[in-house]
Write a protein that holds these residues in place. Structure first.
Motif, PDB file in Angstrom:
ATOM      1  N   GLU A 165      33.585  37.608  32.646  1.00  9.25           N
ATOM      2  CA  GLU A 165      34.837  37.910  33.336  1.00  9.25           C
ATOM      3  C   GLU A 165      35.490  39.121  32.676  1.00  9.25           C
ATOM      4  O   GLU A 165      35.663  39.143  31.459  1.00  9.25           O
ATOM      5  N   GLU A 209      38.616  40.480  33.579  1.00  8.76           N
ATOM      6  CA  GLU A 209      40.073  40.413  33.520  1.00  8.76           C
ATOM      7  C   GLU A 209      40.495  39.606  32.298  1.00  8.76           C
ATOM      8  O   GLU A 209      40.224  38.413  32.197  1.00  8.76           O
ATOM      9  N   ILE A 211      42.506  36.214  32.693  1.00 10.99           N
ATOM     10  CA  ILE A 211      41.695  35.114  33.235  1.00 10.99           C
ATOM     11  C   ILE A 211      40.668  34.656  32.204  1.00 10.99           C
ATOM     12  O   ILE A 211      40.457  33.455  32.004  1.00 10.99           O
ATOM     13  N   ASP A 262      31.914  36.267  37.296  1.00  9.93           N
ATOM     14  CA  ASP A 262      32.778  37.007  38.214  1.00  9.93           C
ATOM     15  C   ASP A 262      31.911  37.971  39.029  1.00  9.93           C
ATOM     16  O   ASP A 262      30.845  38.403  38.580  1.00  9.93           O
ATOM     17  N   THR A 284      35.294  34.136  41.890  1.00  5.71           N
ATOM     18  CA  THR A 284      35.623  35.435  42.455  1.00  5.71           C
ATOM     19  C   THR A 284      36.728  35.336  43.497  1.00  5.71           C
ATOM     20  O   THR A 284      36.946  34.275  44.089  1.00  5.71           O
ATOM     21  N   ALA A 285      37.405  36.449  43.679  1.00  2.41           N
ATOM     22  CA  ALA A 285      38.441  36.518  44.718  1.00  2.41           C
ATOM     23  C   ALA A 285      37.835  36.771  46.103  1.00  2.41           C
ATOM     24  O   ALA A 285      38.550  36.737  47.105  1.00  2.41           O
ATOM     25  N   ARG A 286      36.547  37.035  46.178  1.00  5.44           N
ATOM     26  CA  ARG A 286      35.887  37.293  47.461  1.00  5.44           C
ATOM     27  C   ARG A 286      35.690  35.963  48.173  1.00  5.44           C
ATOM     28  O   ARG A 286      34.786  35.184  47.830  1.00  5.44           O
ATOM     29  N   ASP A 287      36.554  35.700  49.146  1.00  8.51           N
ATOM     30  CA  ASP A 287      36.558  34.384  49.767  1.00  8.51           C
ATOM     31  C   ASP A 287      36.019  34.360  51.193  1.00  8.51           C
ATOM     32  O   ASP A 287      36.085  33.330  51.863  1.00  8.51           O
ATOM     33  N   CYS A 333      36.608  30.117  44.596  1.00  7.99           N
ATOM     34  CA  CYS A 333      37.442  31.298  44.851  1.00  7.99           C
ATOM     35  C   CYS A 333      38.704  31.286  43.993  1.00  7.99           C
ATOM     36  O   CYS A 333      39.306  30.239  43.756  1.00  7.99           O
ATOM     37  N   LYS A 334      39.077  32.486  43.532  1.00  4.74           N
ATOM     38  CA  LYS A 334      40.344  32.665  42.816  1.00  4.74           C
ATOM     39  C   LYS A 334      41.471  32.809  43.837  1.00  4.74           C
ATOM     40  O   LYS A 334      41.271  33.414  44.877  1.00  4.74           O
ATOM     41  N   PRO A 335      42.673  32.299  43.506  1.00  6.80           N
ATOM     42  CA  PRO A 335      42.984  31.479  42.316  1.00  6.80           C
ATOM     43  C   PRO A 335      42.478  30.052  42.493  1.00  6.80           C
ATOM     44  O   PRO A 335      42.316  29.572  43.618  1.00  6.80           O
TER      45      PRO A 335
END
Length: 233
Positions: free
Chosen positions: A9, A11, A14, A53, A81-84, A102-104
């Protein structure tokens, strides 16, 4: 060392959250912040699970996963990941991920998914740690002695895992501390001694002594040392 997890990761916030939270749950954690260092870690160590990530400096998570799966098809990988989008989830799973979050996300859900992944792997390999009448299930984190459940803290659990993986060996304080606490031993702290004393007390409630202190050398887990060895309580 307990269940070993590699967190990949970039970030910082996170990553710190994941590393701190998982260590508090008794897992042994390493962190890689970019694709290149992650690939080095994947090649040079054995992991019980990988948290990955998608967006990373250097090679991205998807490319890293595909590369990893070309040489290792056993280690569970969880995409974080934020890719949802549905299409992204399909690509991730089709590329070899075992799960996708998925994040969050809520830490409790992440923890449940990690336990499920490691439990699934351990069932497939039949992995249990056992020495004489002591048994520990790495997936469920259930420890028993003589069929009595041991109520252990996260650090006591990690200590017992390390001892069970090295029965009959003389283990120095430095070696134990740096594996279980994931930090350098300064030689002054009595943290290790306190945790060993408490783990020993819980084990001896259901049987004879298994953790032996060798003066000036460290600890030995298993049968009592030879009479010539200098021991202390």
């Amino acid at each position: 060392m307990g269940i070993r997890i590699l967190v990949i990761e970039d970030e910082t916030e996170i990553a710190d959250f994941l590393v701190r939270g998982l260590r508090e749950e008794g897992f042994s954690i390493e962190h890689a912040a970019d694709g290149d260092s992650a690939w080095h870690a994947l090649q040079t160590a054995t992991w019980d699970a990988v948290l990955l990530d998608w967006w990373l400096p250097g090679q991205d998570g998807l490319a890293l996963l595909q590369r990893f799966r070309s040489v290792n098809r056993e280690t569970p990988v969880l995409f974080l990941t934020a890719r949802d989008a549905i299409s992204d989830r399909v690509r991730g799973l089709d590329s070899g991920a075992d799960d996708y979050l998925c994040k969050p996300f809520a830490f409790e859900e992440l923890l449940a998914r990690v336990r499920a992944l490691t439990r699934r792997r351990d069932r497939g390999s039949g992995t249990l740690l056992r020495h004489r009448d002591v048994c520990l299930d790495l997936a469920t984190q259930r420890a028993e002695r003589d069929h009595h459940v041991l109520e252990l803290t996260a650090k006591e659990h990690a200590l017992l895992v390390f001892f069970l993986r090295h029965p009959g060996e003389v283990l120095s304080r430095t070696r134990i501390y740096e594996h279980v606490w994931d930090e350098r031993y300064d030689g002054l702290s009595n943290t290790l001694e306190v945790h060993v004393m408490e783990l020993r007390r819980k084990l001896e409630a259901h049987g004879q002594r298994l953790i032996h202190t060798l003066r000036g050398r460290g600890y030995l887990f298993g049968d009592a040392p030879d009479k010539g060895e200098r021991t202390s309580p």
